[in-house]
Design a protein around this motif. Structure first.
Motif, mmCIF file in Angstrom:
data_model
loop_
_atom_site.group_PDB
_atom_site.id
_atom_site.type_symbol
_atom_site.label_atom_id
_atom_site.label_comp_id
_atom_site.label_asym_id
_atom_site.label_seq_id
_atom_site.Cartn_x
_atom_site.Cartn_y
_atom_site.Cartn_z
ATOM 1 N N UNK A 22 22.867 54.116 39.589
ATOM 2 C CA UNK A 22 23.585 53.753 38.590
ATOM 3 C C UNK A 22 23.646 52.189 38.411
ATOM 4 N N UNK A 23 23.339 51.922 37.257
ATOM 5 C CA UNK A 23 23.434 50.648 36.925
ATOM 6 C C UNK A 23 24.724 50.179 36.270
ATOM 7 N N UNK A 24 25.110 48.985 36.300
ATOM 8 C CA UNK A 24 26.223 48.486 36.069
ATOM 9 C C UNK A 24 27.262 48.551 36.869
ATOM 10 N N UNK A 25 27.226 49.215 37.928
ATOM 11 C CA UNK A 25 27.988 49.577 39.181
ATOM 12 C C UNK A 25 27.409 48.455 40.294
ATOM 13 N N UNK A 26 27.969 48.556 41.364
ATOM 14 C CA UNK A 26 27.932 47.530 42.618
ATOM 15 C C UNK A 26 26.222 47.704 42.857
ATOM 16 N N UNK A 27 25.526 46.456 43.028
ATOM 17 C CA UNK A 27 24.549 46.360 43.504
ATOM 18 C C UNK A 27 23.208 47.012 42.818
ATOM 19 N N UNK A 28 23.366 47.660 41.539
ATOM 20 C CA UNK A 28 22.095 48.165 41.104
ATOM 21 C C UNK A 28 21.647 47.480 39.742
ATOM 22 N N UNK A 29 20.561 47.175 39.566
ATOM 23 C CA UNK A 29 20.246 46.413 38.165
ATOM 24 C C UNK A 29 18.990 47.233 37.619
#
Lengths: 117, 113
Positions: free
Chosen positions: A98-105
């Motif tokens: 998941x992007x936008x959440x912690x640690x994901x780009x």
């Protein structure tokens, strides 16, 4: 990894012709996104896939646009028939989770500049 | 997804520190604040992400006050190559319709000699 690879980098086509844009995501990434960027509308999300399955295509402008992801390493965005207002830069992006959440780009490709004349 | 507001453009000179503030009054408890950078003719690139207080990496710092209703991206000693559009995004990737990354208008930073 070479990153997200898009082809072609530039495409000029005549109105009414079919256009196919291609994308190879980063190996191992389970999400793939197609964006369109214009001066007027900025960056717009067209569609995204999770594990090769289309999840949300609410951003696809109309039936002339279609996207497929036959396997984890390849996706296409097709416009048929193309119109001058489809002229834009089309970006493909991929992410691991998941992007936008912690640690994901999201990792973006270089884009395809489409010009419909 | 929480709506963000940021300046349309900013000008600076080489060697100066640049601070770009983003407003996100409706940020939710689970939302993270993420900044992307886009150079001309390239796709956006992740710069930094944070949840609260301060985050620093080799490129920038991100300052987030306690109420989290705004955030400030700080670029130390900018150079001409920092000329780009900077996007502030807020979300957790899950709410508001799933795994989406919605870009606003961004801030066009122009660095001059």
């Amino acid at each position: 990894d070479a990153g997200v690879i898009q082809s072609p980098r530039h495409e000029v086509t005549e109105m009414g012709q079919e256009v196919t844009l291609r994308c190879k995501p980063i190996s191992g990434h389970d999400y793939l996104f197609w964006y369109r960027q214009t001066m007027m509308r900025g960056l717009e999300l067209l569609i995204y896939f999770n594990n090769n399955v289309p999840i949300d295509d609410s951003g696809m402008p109309e039936d002339r646009f279609s996207a497929k992801m036959p396997n984890a390493s390849f996706s296409t965005l097709k416009i048929q028939p193309s119109e001058p207002r489809d002229s834009a830069v089309y970006f493909c992006a991929s992410s691991l989770g998941y992007i936008g959440g912690q640690g994901t780009e999201a990792f973006f490709g270089q884009g395809t500049r489409l010009t419909v004349v | 997804l929480a709506k963000t507001t940021q300046p349309i453009s900013m000008d600076s000179y080489e060697g100066q520190e640049v601070n770009i503030t983003c407003s996100h009054n409706n940020i939710a408890t689970n939302d993270y604040i993420t900044w992307y950078q886009q150079f001309p003719s390239q796709g956006p690139r992740f710069i930094i992400q944070g949840y609260k207080t301060k985050v620093t990496n080799e490129v920038a710092s991100l300052f987030i006050p306690a109420d989290r209703k705004s955030s400030t991206l700080s670029l130390p000693r900018v150079s001409l190559s920092d000329t780009a559009v900077y996007y502030c995004l807020v979300g957790d990737g899950l709410t508001g319709g799933g795994n989406k990354l919605t870009f606003g208008t961004g801030t066009q930073l122009k660095v001059e000699l």
